[in-house]
Design an enzyme around this catalytic site. Structure first.
Site, PDB file in Angstrom:
ATOM      1  N   SER A   1       0.818  -1.206   0.000  1.00  0.00           N
ATOM      2  CA  SER A   1       0.000   0.000   0.000  1.00  0.00           C
ATOM      3  C   SER A   1       0.854   1.259   0.000  1.00  0.00           C
ATOM      4  CB  SER A   1      -0.906   0.016   1.223  1.00  0.00           C
ATOM      5  OG  SER A   1      -1.604  -1.202   1.350  1.00  0.00           O
ATOM      6  N   GLN A   2       0.231   2.336  -0.474  1.00  0.00           N
ATOM      7  CA  GLN A   2       0.855   3.655  -0.472  1.00  0.00           C
ATOM      8  C   GLN A   2       1.080   4.084   0.993  1.00  0.00           C
ATOM      9  OE1 GLN A   2      -1.970   6.402  -2.070  1.00  0.00           O
ATOM     10  NE2 GLN A   2      -0.606   8.153  -1.820  1.00  0.00           N
TER      11      GLN A   2
END
Ligand code: SAH
Length: 212
Positions: A60-61
């Protein structure tokens, strides 16, 4: 720019995007994201983007990890269940904030790699399992916190059933990737209370047997 300066830039970005919880900022600051991405993406480890980790999955970012973790209203005493271990990055961030982390992944190969990273980093408060996270972890329930890191179509009733009174679950919800919302579900005396925390983008939560 070296990784250290890139990390400083990322931390500034997180702060200006509304990550005000000092524990969350510190947890991201002390988690070496370069250890969780494939060698070819090492240079980009502190860019505020999701990156591929194989098997059509992504790490994930950083801002999304931070937003979700902050939305969980961290409490050191809480036991947390994560559905979707992926690279193990978010689990490592959670391990710095929560006393005990349980994490489930349906891809055995991703899980093996994540476990190796946790061991290498000396993290001892994360328990892992290969399986279908939509079934939760009944033997370890109830959890004060649950975080789902893949997009569900609805709020999974099995998971809310494993949420302790006063507990909080954070999850991305929605069909199409461009229509997902980050939701916070709170178990109160009156029942479940849900809040929409805004748009988000995740790979889908897949029900059923684990992938090899
Ligand atoms: N938290 C991860 C990123 C998650 S990507 C990180 O920090 O890197 C979403 C992950 O959820 C993928 O690895 C995918 O295989 C997993 N997943 C999807 N459906 C699942 C399910 N039903 N049970 C467990 N894991 C699931």
């Amino acid at each position: 720019m070296n990784l250290e300066s890139r990390k400083i830039r990322l931390v500034m970005e997180l702060r200006s995007a509304g990550i005000t919880d000092a524990r969350v900022v510190a947890a991201l600051e002390t988690t070496p994201r370069e250890e969780f991405v494939p060698e070819t993406f090492r240079d980009r480890a502190y860019d505020n983007v999701a990156l591929p980790i194989g098997h059509e999955q992504t790490i994930s970012q950083p801002l999304v990890v931070a937003r979700m973790t902050q939305a969980l209203e961290p409490q050191w005493n809480a036991r947390i269940l994560e559905v979707g271990t992926g690279s193990g990055y978010h689990a490592t961030v959670l391990a710095r904030i929560f006393r005990r982390v349980y994490t489930i992944e349906r891809h055995r190969r991703l899980l093996k790699a994540a476990e190796a990273r946790l061991t290498a980093l000396g993290i001892t408060n994360v328990t892992t399992r290969a399986g279908d996270g939509t079934l939760g972890w009944p033997e370890a329930a109830p959890f004060q916190r649950i975080v789902v890191t893949a997009a569900a179509i609805d709020i999974p009733p099995v998971l809310t059933g494993q949420l302790a009174p006063g507990g909080i679950m954070v999850l991305p919800m929605g069909h199409a990737a461009d229509q997902q919302r980050l939701m916070r579900v709170r178990r109160t005396d009156e029942g479940l209370e849900t809040e929409d925390l805004g748009p988000i983008r995740f790979v889908p939560l897949v029900e059923g047997f684990p992938e090899p």
